[in-house]
Design a protein around this motif. Structure first.
Motif, PDB file in Angstrom:
ATOM      1  N   ASN A 252       0.830  -1.208   0.000  1.00 41.39           N
ATOM      2  CA  ASN A 252       0.000   0.000   0.000  1.00 41.39           C
ATOM      3  C   ASN A 252       0.863   1.256   0.000  1.00 41.39           C
ATOM      4  O   ASN A 252       0.550   2.238  -0.660  1.00 41.39           O
ATOM      5  CB  ASN A 252      -0.941   0.003   1.204  1.00 41.39           C
ATOM      6  CG  ASN A 252      -2.085  -0.974   1.014  1.00 41.39           C
ATOM      7  OD1 ASN A 252      -2.424  -1.321  -0.114  1.00 41.39           O
ATOM      8  ND2 ASN A 252      -2.674  -1.428   2.108  1.00 41.39           N
TER       9      ASN A 252
ATOM     10  N   ASN B 285       2.125   1.699  -3.475  1.00 39.21           N
ATOM     11  CA  ASN B 285       1.059   2.003  -4.423  1.00 39.21           C
ATOM     12  C   ASN B 285       0.585   3.449  -4.341  1.00 39.21           C
ATOM     13  O   ASN B 285      -0.014   3.956  -5.280  1.00 39.21           O
ATOM     14  CB  ASN B 285      -0.121   1.049  -4.205  1.00 39.21           C
ATOM     15  CG  ASN B 285       0.186  -0.332  -4.767  1.00 39.21           C
ATOM     16  OD1 ASN B 285       1.129  -0.489  -5.527  1.00 39.21           O
ATOM     17  ND2 ASN B 285      -0.607  -1.316  -4.380  1.00 39.21           N
TER      18      ASN B 285
ATOM     19  N   MET C  65      -2.843   4.396  -6.450  1.00 42.42           N
ATOM     20  CA  MET C  65      -3.723   3.239  -6.256  1.00 42.42           C
ATOM     21  C   MET C  65      -4.278   3.315  -4.842  1.00 42.42           C
ATOM     22  O   MET C  65      -3.578   3.687  -3.914  1.00 42.42           O
ATOM     23  CB  MET C  65      -2.939   1.939  -6.446  1.00 42.42           C
ATOM     24  CG  MET C  65      -3.830   0.719  -6.554  1.00 42.42           C
ATOM     25  SD  MET C  65      -2.891  -0.828  -6.644  1.00 42.42           S
ATOM     26  CE  MET C  65      -2.352  -0.848  -8.349  1.00 42.42           C
ATOM     27  N   LYS C  66      -5.564   2.973  -4.708  1.00 46.72           N
ATOM     28  CA  LYS C  66      -6.114   3.043  -3.349  1.00 46.72           C
ATOM     29  C   LYS C  66      -5.584   1.875  -2.516  1.00 46.72           C
ATOM     30  O   LYS C  66      -5.284   0.810  -3.060  1.00 46.72           O
ATOM     31  CB  LYS C  66      -7.630   3.079  -3.377  1.00 46.72           C
ATOM     32  CG  LYS C  66      -8.291   1.927  -4.060  1.00 46.72           C
ATOM     33  CD  LYS C  66      -9.787   2.168  -4.154  1.00 46.72           C
ATOM     34  CE  LYS C  66     -10.436   1.086  -5.000  1.00 46.72           C
ATOM     35  NZ  LYS C  66     -11.772   1.413  -5.425  1.00 46.72           N
TER      36      LYS C  66
ATOM     37  N   ILE D 112      -5.196  -1.341  -0.331  1.00 47.42           N
ATOM     38  CA  ILE D 112      -5.971  -2.586  -0.216  1.00 47.42           C
ATOM     39  C   ILE D 112      -6.416  -2.688   1.235  1.00 47.42           C
ATOM     40  O   ILE D 112      -5.595  -2.761   2.149  1.00 47.42           O
ATOM     41  CB  ILE D 112      -5.111  -3.807  -0.618  1.00 47.42           C
ATOM     42  CG1 ILE D 112      -4.649  -3.655  -2.062  1.00 47.42           C
ATOM     43  CG2 ILE D 112      -5.874  -5.097  -0.403  1.00 47.42           C
ATOM     44  CD1 ILE D 112      -3.527  -4.605  -2.456  1.00 47.42           C
TER      45      ILE D 112
ATOM     46  N   TRP E 276     -11.816  -6.640  -9.285  1.00 48.35           N
ATOM     47  CA  TRP E 276     -11.059  -5.918  -8.255  1.00 48.35           C
ATOM     48  C   TRP E 276      -9.698  -5.469  -8.790  1.00 48.35           C
ATOM     49  O   TRP E 276      -9.272  -4.345  -8.564  1.00 48.35           O
ATOM     50  CB  TRP E 276     -10.875  -6.791  -7.008  1.00 48.35           C
ATOM     51  CG  TRP E 276     -12.044  -6.686  -6.070  1.00 48.35           C
ATOM     52  CD1 TRP E 276     -12.958  -7.649  -5.816  1.00 48.35           C
ATOM     53  CD2 TRP E 276     -12.400  -5.547  -5.281  1.00 48.35           C
ATOM     54  NE1 TRP E 276     -13.880  -7.204  -4.910  1.00 48.35           N
ATOM     55  CE2 TRP E 276     -13.567  -5.901  -4.562  1.00 48.35           C
ATOM     56  CE3 TRP E 276     -11.879  -4.270  -5.110  1.00 48.35           C
ATOM     57  CZ2 TRP E 276     -14.205  -5.032  -3.690  1.00 48.35           C
ATOM     58  CZ3 TRP E 276     -12.508  -3.396  -4.241  1.00 48.35           C
ATOM     59  CH2 TRP E 276     -13.665  -3.780  -3.541  1.00 48.35           C
ATOM     60  N   GLU E 277      -9.048  -6.393  -9.490  1.00 41.63           N
ATOM     61  CA  GLU E 277      -7.739  -6.062 -10.050  1.00 41.63           C
ATOM     62  C   GLU E 277      -7.864  -4.885 -11.016  1.00 41.63           C
ATOM     63  O   GLU E 277      -7.029  -3.970 -11.007  1.00 41.63           O
ATOM     64  CB  GLU E 277      -7.144  -7.271 -10.789  1.00 41.63           C
ATOM     65  CG  GLU E 277      -6.565  -8.319  -9.871  1.00 41.63           C
ATOM     66  CD  GLU E 277      -5.710  -9.320 -10.634  1.00 41.63           C
ATOM     67  OE1 GLU E 277      -4.764  -9.848 -10.046  1.00 41.63           O
ATOM     68  OE2 GLU E 277      -5.985  -9.571 -11.830  1.00 41.63           O
TER      69      GLU E 277
ATOM     70  N   ASP F  57     -10.182  -2.594 -11.023  1.00 44.39           N
ATOM     71  CA  ASP F  57     -10.506  -1.406 -10.238  1.00 44.39           C
ATOM     72  C   ASP F  57      -9.240  -0.816  -9.596  1.00 44.39           C
ATOM     73  O   ASP F  57      -8.968   0.365  -9.723  1.00 44.39           O
ATOM     74  CB  ASP F  57     -11.539  -1.781  -9.169  1.00 44.39           C
ATOM     75  CG  ASP F  57     -11.945  -0.571  -8.348  1.00 44.39           C
ATOM     76  OD1 ASP F  57     -12.272   0.465  -8.966  1.00 44.39           O
ATOM     77  OD2 ASP F  57     -11.922  -0.655  -7.100  1.00 44.39           O
ATOM     78  N   TYR F  58      -8.446  -1.670  -8.950  1.00 44.30           N
ATOM     79  CA  TYR F  58      -7.207  -1.183  -8.313  1.00 44.30           C
ATOM     80  C   TYR F  58      -6.250  -0.628  -9.360  1.00 44.30           C
ATOM     81  O   TYR F  58      -5.587   0.382  -9.129  1.00 44.30           O
ATOM     82  CB  TYR F  58      -6.519  -2.320  -7.544  1.00 44.30           C
ATOM     83  CG  TYR F  58      -7.086  -2.539  -6.162  1.00 44.30           C
ATOM     84  CD1 TYR F  58      -7.023  -1.535  -5.199  1.00 44.30           C
ATOM     85  CD2 TYR F  58      -7.679  -3.748  -5.813  1.00 44.30           C
ATOM     86  CE1 TYR F  58      -7.547  -1.737  -3.936  1.00 44.30           C
ATOM     87  CE2 TYR F  58      -8.203  -3.956  -4.551  1.00 44.30           C
ATOM     88  CZ  TYR F  58      -8.134  -2.943  -3.613  1.00 44.30           C
ATOM     89  OH  TYR F  58      -8.638  -3.133  -2.373  1.00 44.30           O
TER      90      TYR F  58
ATOM     91  N   GLN G  75      -2.914  -2.817 -13.562  1.00 46.01           N
ATOM     92  CA  GLN G  75      -3.674  -4.005 -13.217  1.00 46.01           C
ATOM     93  C   GLN G  75      -2.768  -5.231 -13.209  1.00 46.01           C
ATOM     94  O   GLN G  75      -2.140  -5.557 -14.223  1.00 46.01           O
ATOM     95  CB  GLN G  75      -4.808  -4.200 -14.225  1.00 46.01           C
ATOM     96  CG  GLN G  75      -5.671  -5.388 -13.885  1.00 46.01           C
ATOM     97  CD  GLN G  75      -6.825  -5.525 -14.853  1.00 46.01           C
ATOM     98  OE1 GLN G  75      -7.038  -4.676 -15.716  1.00 46.01           O
ATOM     99  NE2 GLN G  75      -7.579  -6.588 -14.714  1.00 46.01           N
TER     100      GLN G  75
END
Lengths: 653, 202
Positions: free
Chosen positions: B61, B64, B69-70, B72, B127-128, B130-131, B149
């Motif tokens: 995180n 990221n 990226m938000k 996880i 999800w992948e 989206d992230y 992704q």
């Protein structure tokens, strides 16, 4: 294929080495033999790791060097007795107490002899001890994070040289006086030396579970110079041996006056019996004051307390448990063979290397082979204790280490060589030159029950032309020799920090397996820790300002602070929120009369800053932590004393 | 169904209990700063997303955030709440199948498992995606046209990081479970043809 490539690489290194030989004339090919072979033996390929850790004392740097073997690469410097602005050691509020003594804060010392903590006569990889020579102290370094965790001052002592040698299970770490003193120290004429000056041998107990040190008792000894020591092992487990010189009790021009006696002594102390006597309350408690500094792993903070009282045993108390063994001449090294039976004295001015026998010593005691007594301490008969003498070993024998094949290796300062001799018949079997004037030498585990006899290292006192010149002041040089064969073979030269005296080496696995990577933030109990960014804040208490700051890639929180005033004492308490290996953050602020901070993941460090003039002061991260490291900065506004600027700070939610 | 087939069905169902304890999928991130032996890993189970090592998720995180990226965050993934329920139902139906002993139910169970698995993979992909695509426009590192992704299966280099995405022990448990159930179905088919002959005698 891979080995072919390595060979090719090695031979090209070898070729260039030979080429340079032609130009500079620096390589002693006779000592090296095949340069390609030597290069192959010390070449640690990129990404590969060294086989041994070598801990070499920093001498007058006061620190400890960590070297990889066989590459000779310096991989770490551990601050111990000297301030280190790089690591904020002695500068941060947390570490200042580590350098407190009964004389106040001392920024420097001279560190001589590292010694591993031992279990059953072999290094257990837990701790490393080292002595401070000038202001007598013993330090304990934790080998899980290579940090100094404890420093104990030794009272009634000066020139703590015969230290910190440990017994077989590190029951005790010893500290003997090199410079005898009036005890208690007082204002007397130096001329009163022979009657008033005494030496002490201190026994520091180590708590097996925590490693914590405590001064158990001291032996009051005649006013000689107690120089080096080594504990017995196996059959001699209960005993420890100290060399001493200046048995002439000279107090001036020692180079002449302390070199008159044909023999000085190795002192044999039955520490086990002395421990019992101390436990029985023998001797007397003397009021003293000495600093005991302990670094707390949970608070990342050291504290210093002044301890009082020490039990002193005199020769009357220890009768039958302390003996002098005559040893030629002005002995320096005092080294016990792996079998615990032979004790080698390094008589600096002797023409032989005397080898004393532990079993013969016991027999001499039993048979009453006593020549005389000095201040109540029996002097045993030299011949009765002697196992043998190494004839014509060279000039200026200092120290001896041992391999696992029954050989001893003695350093010769004056003739600048290492001499290999047999423990069976005391005959010299080989000698190699050192560059130049070797002091200590070291074999991994070479003073333990089980030496790893692969290399011997020479720690030299004189460098001269071994490296590119750097003006009048040079690093000391060290050499690595292969000792797996009959003949010693020179492999490598490398520079060292300060002036290494003794060193200790052990297989890397012993330490690697316990090596820490981060400090757990969850376990950080520093009173000023800030464990999440949302808790970052600035608190004023009178003219003290406490900044609770966090750092994480790549920002500080807060990073704008206003309302600091001239005359404030600003404490920057910075917590590194990272929990990732090798991501320290640094901190420095303009105009600080102080060092930087270098904060490890999960750690909290504090820098005191006292701004003197109003203005804007930038601060920044000093350790290139990330791609946006250069952005890791902030500003603090300093207003005039008495101004009404409100204390504010920003927060990033 | 024979006793043996029933037993295999019990085993096939019981294997799925393992999904509550071991990860189904593993994403490993290797970079110059995180070399072999020190890679960052994310392990995905039906009920949790965690780091392969204690602080890996936090460190992923942390890295990221540079690309926007938000983080996880388990709390933001409702699947972790209802996937255990789905697996629980599958286990119950599987056990019931072996109790009832009807061969056709095995097929029903396998189809249910297949649907759950396919939906699960689709959800994972979602999800992948989206992230990897839904990035903070104020991120420090922005590369036009670049998305982050991770691959659904296999490896891919994303800037300095090579992401490896592979099934973990849990997925192999599902495969084994499918094999056992398939075997139960197959074996009982043979039994079904033989059984009348055998029972004819009684």
């Amino acid at each position: 294929m891979k080995s072919m490539l390595t060979l090719l690489l090695i031979s090209s290194i070898a070729t260039s080495a030979l080429f340079f030989t032609g130009c500079s004339g620096g390589t002693d090919t006779k000592a090296i033999g095949s340069v390609a072979d030597a290069a192959m033996k010390v070449y640690v390929a990129p990404g590969a790791k060294d086989e041994f850790y070598d801990f070499a004392s920093g001498g007058f740097s006061g620190q400890m060097a960590v070297i990889g073997l066989p590459s000779g690469r310096l991989i770490r410097v551990i601050p111990v007795f000297s301030m280190d602005p790089e690591k904020a050691y002695g500068f941060s509020e947390e570490t200042k107490p580590m350098l407190m003594t009964s004389h106040g804060f001392i920024p420097w010392d001279d560190s001589h002899h590292p010694e591993f903590s031992m279990s059953d006569g072999v290094p257990d990889g837990r701790f490393l001890f080292i002595n401070a020579n000038n202001t007598p102290r013993v330090a304990r370094i934790d080998l899980t994070d290579f940090r100094t965790k404890e420093i104990l001052e030794i009272p009634n002592s000066s020139g703590n040289h015969s230290s910190p040698f440990t017994t077989e299970n590190s029951e005790y770490i010893v500290a003997g006086t090199r410079f005898s003193l009036p005890i208690p120290n007082e204002d007397v004429s130096i001329q009163a030396y022979s009657e008033k000056f005494k030496g002490t041998l201190s026994f520091v107990k180590m708590d097996k579970a925590t490693g914590r040190l405590s001064l158990a008792f001291q032996l009051m000894m005649p006013g000689f110079d107690y120089d080096l020591a080594h504990a017995g092992k196996g059959p001699s487990h209960d005993w420890i041996f100290f060399s001493c010189y200046n048995t002439e009790k000279a107090n001036t021009m020692l180079e002449i006056n302390a070199s008159q006696n044909d023999k000085d002594f190795i002192v044999a102390v039955n520490w086990k019996k002395c421990e019992e006597l101390a436990a029985q309350g023998k001797g007397q408690i003397v009021n003293v004051s000495y600093a005991h500094n302990i670094y707390n792993d949970e608070t990342h903070t050291a504290s210093s307390v002044m301890e009082k009282d020490v039990r002193i045993l005199t020769s009357a108390d220890t009768k039958g448990n302390v003996y002098y063994m005559p040893t030629p001449k002005s002995p320096h090294g005092c080294d016990v063979a792996p079998n615990g039976e032979l004790i080698v004295g390094g008589g600096k001015l002797a023409t032989v290397i005397p080898v004393l026998s532990f079993s013969k010593m016991l027999k001499a005691i039993q048979d009453g082979k006593i020549d005389k007594e000095i201040d109540g301490i029996p002097v045993l008969n030299y011949k009765a204790c002697l196992a043998g003498e190494v004839e014509k070993p060279g000039l200026g024998p200092l120290h001896t280490e041992f391999d696992d094949k029954g050989f001893a290796y003695t350093s010769m300062f004056v003739s600048s060589e290492i001499v290999k001799w047999s423990l069976k018949d005391f005959k010299v079997v080989d000698r190699v030159p050192t560059y130049y004037s070797i002091g200590h030498l070291g074999i991994p585990g070479g003073d333990t029950k089980k030496p790893w006899g692969k290399y011997v290292l020479a720690y030299n006192k004189i460098t001269k032309d071994r490296f590119l010149p750097t003006g009048p002041e040079l690093f000391q040089s060290a050499q690595l020799y292969d000792i797996t064969g009959e003949k010693m073979k020179l492999l490598l030269d490398f520079p060292t920090i300060g002036e290494p005296h003794y060193a200790q080496a052990c297989p890397a696995d012993l330490i690697v397996k316990n090596s820490k990577k981060i400090y757990q933030l969850a376990q950080n109990k520093h009173p000023y820790a800030t464990k999440k960014e949302a808790d970052a804040r600035v608190v004023r208490k009178g003219n003290e300002v406490h900044v609770y700051m966090t750092s994480i890639r790549s920002h500080f929180a807060p990073d704008n602070i206003e309302g600091i005033k001239v005359g404030d004492k600003v404490y920057w308490h910075i917590t590194n929120l990272e929990q990732d290996w090798d991501v320290p953050h640094g901190f420095a602020v303009l105009g600080a009369n102080n060092s930087e901070l270098l904060i490890m993941p999960g750690e909290t460090c504090t820098l005191l800053w006292e701004p003197k003039t109003p203005g804007i002061y930038p601060f920044y991260c000093t350790d290139f932590c990330s791609a946006l490291h250069q952005e890791m900065q902030g500003y603090v506004r300093v207003s005039p004393s008495g101004s009404s600027t409100a204390l504010t700070w920003n927060s990033r939610k | 169904m024979t006793m043996k087939s029933r037993l295999f069905m019990v085993l096939a169902s019981a294997l799925l209990i393992g999904l509550f304890f071991v990860p189904m999928w593993s994403i490993t991130l290797e970079a110059p700063q995180y070399p072999k032996g020190y890679e960052l890993g994310i392990l995905i189970s039906i009920n949790e997303v965690r780091g392969a090592n204690e602080f890996d998720l936090q460190n992923v995180n942390g890295l990221n955030h540079y690309i926007g990226m938000k983080p996880i965050d388990e709390k933001a993934i409702p699947e972790l709440e209802y996937m255990p329920l789905i697996v629980g139902v599958l286990i119950a139906v599987g056990l019931l199948t072996s109790l009832i002993g009807k061969r056709q139910l095995v097929i029903v169970w396998l189809v249910l498992l297949l649907i759950a698995g396919t939906l699960g993979m689709y959800d994972f992909y979602r999800w992948e995606y989206d992230y990897g695509h839904n990035l903070d426009p104020r991120a420090a590192i922005k590369i036009p046209g670049m998305s982050y992704q991770p691959p659904l299966f296999g490896s891919e280099k994303l800037l300095n990081i090579t992401a490896y995405s592979y099934p973990a022990l849990g997925s192999y448990l599902i495969l084994l479970s499918v094999a056992l159930a398939g075997w139960a179905w197959w074996a009982s088919r043979k039994a079904a043809t033989k059984l009348p002959l055998a029972t004819a005698g009684t």
